[in-house]
Motif scaffolding. Structure first.
Motif, PDB file in Angstrom:
ATOM      1  N   HIS A 358       0.839  -1.204   0.000  1.00 40.01           N
ATOM      2  CA  HIS A 358       0.000   0.000   0.000  1.00 40.01           C
ATOM      3  C   HIS A 358       0.873   1.253   0.000  1.00 40.01           C
ATOM      4  CE1 HIS A 358      -3.343   2.566   0.986  1.00 40.01           C
ATOM      5  NE2 HIS A 358      -2.890   2.844   2.193  1.00 40.01           N
ATOM      6  N   GLN A 359       1.949   1.164   0.792  1.00 40.24           N
ATOM      7  CA  GLN A 359       2.853   2.303   0.955  1.00 40.24           C
ATOM      8  C   GLN A 359       3.584   2.667  -0.349  1.00 40.24           C
ATOM      9  OE1 GLN A 359       2.288   3.572   3.731  1.00 40.24           O
ATOM     10  NE2 GLN A 359       3.714   5.289   3.569  1.00 40.24           N
ATOM     11  N   VAL A 360       3.926   1.659  -1.137  1.00 44.76           N
ATOM     12  CA  VAL A 360       4.622   1.927  -2.407  1.00 44.76           C
ATOM     13  C   VAL A 360       3.749   2.834  -3.280  1.00 44.76           C
ATOM     14  CG1 VAL A 360       5.427   0.865  -4.555  1.00 44.76           C
ATOM     15  CG2 VAL A 360       5.969  -0.217  -2.384  1.00 44.76           C
ATOM     16  N   LEU A 361       2.480   2.505  -3.343  1.00 39.72           N
ATOM     17  CA  LEU A 361       1.570   3.334  -4.145  1.00 39.72           C
ATOM     18  C   LEU A 361       1.432   4.722  -3.534  1.00 39.72           C
ATOM     19  CD1 LEU A 361      -1.478   1.235  -5.384  1.00 39.72           C
ATOM     20  CD2 LEU A 361       0.628   1.818  -6.551  1.00 39.72           C
ATOM     21  N   ASN A 362       1.254   4.756  -2.222  1.00 40.51           N
ATOM     22  CA  ASN A 362       1.066   6.060  -1.575  1.00 40.51           C
ATOM     23  C   ASN A 362       2.282   6.962  -1.742  1.00 40.51           C
ATOM     24  OD1 ASN A 362      -1.446   5.406  -0.828  1.00 40.51           O
ATOM     25  ND2 ASN A 362      -1.019   5.101   1.343  1.00 40.51           N
ATOM     26  N   ASP A 363       3.466   6.361  -1.675  1.00 39.72           N
ATOM     27  CA  ASP A 363       4.680   7.173  -1.841  1.00 39.72           C
ATOM     28  C   ASP A 363       4.713   7.810  -3.228  1.00 39.72           C
ATOM     29  OD1 ASP A 363       5.558   6.729   0.691  1.00 39.72           O
ATOM     30  OD2 ASP A 363       7.013   5.157   0.155  1.00 39.72           O
ATOM     31  N   ALA A 364       4.357   7.024  -4.247  1.00 40.86           N
ATOM     32  CA  ALA A 364       4.336   7.581  -5.607  1.00 40.86           C
ATOM     33  C   ALA A 364       3.285   8.692  -5.697  1.00 40.86           C
ATOM     34  CB  ALA A 364       4.025   6.481  -6.622  1.00 40.86           C
ATOM     35  N   PHE A 365       2.128   8.434  -5.104  1.00 40.45           N
ATOM     36  CA  PHE A 365       1.045   9.423  -5.160  1.00 40.45           C
ATOM     37  C   PHE A 365       1.450  10.715  -4.456  1.00 40.45           C
ATOM     38  CE2 PHE A 365      -2.800  11.246  -3.090  1.00 40.45           C
ATOM     39  CZ  PHE A 365      -3.380  11.752  -4.244  1.00 40.45           C
ATOM     40  N   ARG A 366       2.198  10.587  -3.360  1.00 40.38           N
ATOM     41  CA  ARG A 366       2.556  11.778  -2.584  1.00 40.38           C
ATOM     42  C   ARG A 366       3.762  12.531  -3.158  1.00 40.38           C
ATOM     43  NH1 ARG A 366       1.896   8.537   2.488  1.00 40.38           N
ATOM     44  NH2 ARG A 366      -0.294   8.789   3.057  1.00 40.38           N
ATOM     45  N   THR A 367       4.430  11.916  -4.125  1.00 44.24           N
ATOM     46  CA  THR A 367       5.614  12.579  -4.690  1.00 44.24           C
ATOM     47  C   THR A 367       5.185  13.804  -5.504  1.00 44.24           C
ATOM     48  OG1 THR A 367       6.715  10.436  -4.839  1.00 44.24           O
ATOM     49  CG2 THR A 367       7.629  12.220  -6.178  1.00 44.24           C
ATOM     50  N   ASP A 368       5.882  14.897  -5.287  1.00 42.05           N
ATOM     51  CA  ASP A 368       5.590  16.104  -6.062  1.00 42.05           C
ATOM     52  C   ASP A 368       6.303  15.994  -7.414  1.00 42.05           C
ATOM     53  OD1 ASP A 368       5.068  18.547  -7.092  1.00 42.05           O
ATOM     54  OD2 ASP A 368       6.005  19.711  -5.478  1.00 42.05           O
ATOM     55  N   VAL A 369       5.522  15.680  -8.449  1.00 40.22           N
ATOM     56  CA  VAL A 369       6.125  15.462  -9.775  1.00 40.22           C
ATOM     57  C   VAL A 369       6.158  16.755 -10.599  1.00 40.22           C
ATOM     58  CG1 VAL A 369       5.565  12.990  -9.956  1.00 40.22           C
ATOM     59  CG2 VAL A 369       3.873  14.696 -10.668  1.00 40.22           C
ATOM     60  N   ARG A 370       5.710  17.847 -10.000  1.00 37.31           N
ATOM     61  CA  ARG A 370       5.613  19.080 -10.788  1.00 37.31           C
ATOM     62  C   ARG A 370       6.944  19.583 -11.346  1.00 37.31           C
ATOM     63  NH1 ARG A 370       1.818  22.400  -6.813  1.00 37.31           N
ATOM     64  NH2 ARG A 370       3.317  21.419  -5.387  1.00 37.31           N
ATOM     65  N   PRO A 371       8.071  19.436 -10.607  1.00 40.16           N
ATOM     66  CA  PRO A 371       9.336  19.871 -11.220  1.00 40.16           C
ATOM     67  C   PRO A 371       9.646  19.100 -12.513  1.00 40.16           C
ATOM     68  CG  PRO A 371       9.602  19.557  -8.851  1.00 40.16           C
ATOM     69  CD  PRO A 371       8.240  19.037  -9.202  1.00 40.16           C
ATOM     70  N   LEU A 372       9.336  17.815 -12.504  1.00 40.26           N
ATOM     71  CA  LEU A 372       9.573  16.998 -13.701  1.00 40.26           C
ATOM     72  C   LEU A 372       8.637  17.437 -14.840  1.00 40.26           C
ATOM     73  CD1 LEU A 372      11.102  14.538 -14.875  1.00 40.26           C
ATOM     74  CD2 LEU A 372       9.192  13.119 -14.121  1.00 40.26           C
ATOM     75  N   LEU A 373       7.381  17.705 -14.502  1.00 40.08           N
ATOM     76  CA  LEU A 373       6.428  18.113 -15.532  1.00 40.08           C
ATOM     77  C   LEU A 373       6.815  19.469 -16.138  1.00 40.08           C
ATOM     78  CD1 LEU A 373       3.061  16.925 -13.946  1.00 40.08           C
ATOM     79  CD2 LEU A 373       4.253  15.977 -15.913  1.00 40.08           C
ATOM     80  N   ARG A 374       7.297  20.358 -15.285  1.00 36.76           N
ATOM     81  CA  ARG A 374       7.729  21.667 -15.816  1.00 36.76           C
ATOM     82  C   ARG A 374       8.861  21.467 -16.817  1.00 36.76           C
ATOM     83  NH1 ARG A 374       5.938  24.045 -10.653  1.00 36.76           N
ATOM     84  NH2 ARG A 374       7.752  23.251  -9.555  1.00 36.76           N
ATOM     85  N   GLN A 375       9.779  20.557 -16.484  1.00 37.22           N
ATOM     86  CA  GLN A 375      10.912  20.273 -17.363  1.00 37.22           C
ATOM     87  C   GLN A 375      10.431  19.640 -18.681  1.00 37.22           C
ATOM     88  OE1 GLN A 375      14.007  20.994 -17.163  1.00 37.22           O
ATOM     89  NE2 GLN A 375      14.865  19.687 -18.796  1.00 37.22           N
ATOM     90  N   VAL A 376       9.541  18.663 -18.578  1.00 32.19           N
ATOM     91  CA  VAL A 376       9.025  17.987 -19.789  1.00 32.19           C
ATOM     92  C   VAL A 376       8.326  19.009 -20.685  1.00 32.19           C
ATOM     93  CG1 VAL A 376       7.292  16.323 -20.597  1.00 32.19           C
ATOM     94  CG2 VAL A 376       8.817  15.708 -18.724  1.00 32.19           C
ATOM     95  N   ARG A 377       7.530  19.864 -20.083  1.00 32.44           N
ATOM     96  CA  ARG A 377       6.801  20.861 -20.893  1.00 32.44           C
ATOM     97  C   ARG A 377       7.777  21.797 -21.592  1.00 32.44           C
ATOM     98  NH1 ARG A 377       3.413  21.805 -15.888  1.00 32.44           N
ATOM     99  NH2 ARG A 377       1.831  20.169 -15.966  1.00 32.44           N
ATOM    100  N   THR A 378       8.797  22.219 -20.861  1.00 35.10           N
ATOM    101  CA  THR A 378       9.784  23.120 -21.474  1.00 35.10           C
ATOM    102  C   THR A 378      10.446  22.417 -22.661  1.00 35.10           C
ATOM    103  OG1 THR A 378      10.139  24.076 -19.299  1.00 35.10           O
ATOM    104  CG2 THR A 378      11.806  24.575 -20.952  1.00 35.10           C
ATOM    105  N   GLU A 379      10.796  21.153 -22.480  1.00 35.68           N
ATOM    106  CA  GLU A 379      11.414  20.401 -23.585  1.00 35.68           C
ATOM    107  C   GLU A 379      10.454  20.238 -24.761  1.00 35.68           C
ATOM    108  OE1 GLU A 379      14.338  17.843 -20.604  1.00 35.68           O
ATOM    109  OE2 GLU A 379      12.834  16.753 -21.746  1.00 35.68           O
ATOM    110  N   MET A 380       9.150  20.206 -24.467  1.00 33.58           N
ATOM    111  CA  MET A 380       8.155  20.076 -25.541  1.00 33.58           C
ATOM    112  C   MET A 380       7.835  21.421 -26.201  1.00 33.58           C
ATOM    113  SD  MET A 380       5.428  17.525 -23.716  1.00 33.58           S
ATOM    114  CE  MET A 380       4.236  17.473 -25.041  1.00 33.58           C
ATOM    115  N   GLY A 381       8.370  22.493 -25.642  1.00 33.93           N
ATOM    116  CA  GLY A 381       8.126  23.816 -26.222  1.00 33.93           C
ATOM    117  C   GLY A 381       6.776  24.407 -25.839  1.00 33.93           C
ATOM    118  N   VAL A 382       6.209  23.942 -24.725  1.00 32.71           N
ATOM    119  CA  VAL A 382       4.960  24.544 -24.237  1.00 32.71           C
ATOM    120  C   VAL A 382       5.243  25.194 -22.881  1.00 32.71           C
ATOM    121  CG1 VAL A 382       3.480  22.905 -25.498  1.00 32.71           C
ATOM    122  CG2 VAL A 382       4.103  22.409 -23.115  1.00 32.71           C
ATOM    123  N   PRO A 383       4.346  26.053 -22.412  1.00 36.77           N
ATOM    124  CA  PRO A 383       4.629  26.735 -21.148  1.00 36.77           C
ATOM    125  C   PRO A 383       4.840  25.762 -19.987  1.00 36.77           C
ATOM    126  CG  PRO A 383       2.728  27.723 -22.249  1.00 36.77           C
ATOM    127  CD  PRO A 383       3.070  26.492 -23.026  1.00 36.77           C
TER     128      PRO A 383
END
Ligand code: PSV
Ligand code: MN
Length: 414
Positions: A358-383
């Motif tokens: 249960h904890q493995v899933l919760n840890d992934a859910f609680r991870t703040d992925v926004r820094p990664l998403l900001r990076q992916v978006r920048t690489e894709m040429g979107v805001p």
């Protein structure tokens, strides 16, 4: 902490869990969410539809808005049409397709409408009147032809059919009428087309609905054949239903066709997906990612072909910002599902370690992925921040000035 420092911390911790971050980024770049044309017009709710300044009045304006959502997010490159709401006056669907292409998007699922006309008072394909059934069938067959002209590969079927009182009609006869007519539709799908059968456990009929649950959609589709699959609308379930379990079952059966994302708190399809229960959205994506990354067939191949569509008609919160937020919420849930350390999760399950699994899933859910998403978006040429970029773009003021405040829900006007 700035984004690059936060990203470094995140990437280090993901690498520590054995996650291939480049693969995660690649998957995120390939994500696709379709938005609905009807979500850009004044629409939504059974009670009062509040007009919004700048809401689209024509299908071309809806396409412009969908294109703007795509420009902001980079992952919403198609828009679903609802017929006849999006019917061009001259029936020139090819011109509509070309218009969409010129705006940088494509036309997606075709949604027939066999619920708004007077004749459908007692249903469409389930109606006791053979004449009405024929009219409904004709309309859906016309939608199959439209698919060819719009280059759409999905026919998305939802029926308001049902009864309000016990004894009103024969439940068994209604089932047969559905089977008979769905078969004709199936036989008329374009060569590359598939049929997605949506279910809803109540409303507008309340005693019975003719396609009330996933089991009914599933039974209809397996009788029809491979090109008929179930469409899961998140709003169409009772509050306690475990939707991710339905998703897992249908994936394993090779029968999950697509989604209509929204939130069931409204008991239908008007609220922003992930707004009330982001954990549920994550768990749904987790099943999809788990199937996509497995060797199990047909689950793996089925997961690859799922049509991810939003079905929301925002009423009080404006149109585009809420659509952008919906897309971003799906992106975030997907990202979190991609960072679940699957081997570790499986080991905990196999060891009967309930809490660790249960904890493995919760840890992934609680991870703040926004820094990664900001990076992916920048690489894709979107805001990096789609919502902030939209707010700063001036688009909202521009469409409000150009379009004014339409009082009616928008269909096609030339
Ligand atoms: C019905 O509630 C539904 O979910 C169906 O998908 C329709 O096509 C859509 O909403 C818009 O009315
Ligand atoms: Mn729907």
């Amino acid at each position: 902490m700035n984004n690059s420092a936060a990203l470094e911390v995140l990437v280090d911790s993901l690498a520590g869990e054995g996650i291939d971050v480049e693969f995660v980024k690649q998957q995120l770049r390939a994500q696709h969410i379709e938005t609905p044309s009807w979500g850009y017009a004044n629409s939504g709710t059974r009670f009062k539809t509040f007009p919004h300044p700048g809401a689209a009045r024509t299908t071309r304006e809806k396409i412009d808005d969908a294109a703007m959502v795509h420009q902001m997010t980079g992952i919403a490159s198609s828009v679903a049409l609802h017929i006849p709401w999006d019917k061009p006056p001259d029936n020139d669907y090819v011109a509509l397709r070309q218009y969409a292409q010129a705006q940088g998007i494509t036309l997606g699922a075709i949604n027939p409408n066999v619920f708004q006309d007077e004749i459908y008072k007692f249903g469409s394909l389930g109606n006791p009147s053979a004449g009405t059934r024929e009219l409904a069938l004709d309309h859906i067959l016309e939608c199959c032809e439209i698919m060819t002209r719009t280059d759409s590969d999905s026919l998305s079927l939802w029926f308001a059919d049902g009864t309000n009182y016990a004894g009103q009609d024969s439940l068994r006869a209604r089932k047969r009428r559905f089977e008979e007519n769905l078969k004709v539709i199936y036989e008329n799908l374009p060569a590359n087309g598939r049929m997605l059968i949506e279910y809803k456990f109540f409303e507008p009929a309340f005693y019975s609905t003719d396609v009330p649950d996933w089991g009914t959609s599933y039974a209809f589709s397996i009788k029809l054949g491979d090109r008929a699959q179930v469409l899961v609308d998140l709003g169409h379930h009772a509050q306690g239903v475990n939707i991710e379990q339905i998703v897992a079952f249908l994936l394993d059966e090779g029968n999950l066709g697509g989604f209509h994302f929204n939130n069931r708190k409204y008991a239908d399809d008007d609220l922003i997906v992930g707004s009330v229960n982001p954990y549920e959205l994550f768990l749904i994506y987790n099943e999809l990612t788990d199937a996509a990354q497995s060797d199990d067939e047909p689950a793996r191949a089925t997961a690859e072909r799922v049509a991810y569509m939003i079905d929301q008609s925002h009423n009080v919160e404006g149109k585009l910002a809420s659509m952008i937020l919906s897309v971003v919420n799906c992106q975030e849930a997907y990202a979190k599902s991609l960072i679940v350390p699957r081997a570790k999760w499986r080991a905990a399950q196999a060891n009967g370690d309930v809490i660790a699994a249960h904890q493995v899933l919760n840890d992934a859910f609680r991870t703040d992925v926004r820094p990664l998403l900001r990076q992916v978006r920048t690489e894709m040429g979107v805001p990096a921040d789609p919502l902030a970029a939209y707010r700063a773009s001036g688009y909202e003021a521009k469409i409000a000035a150009e379009r004014g405040t339409a009082q009616q829900a928008g269909g096609y006007q030339s």
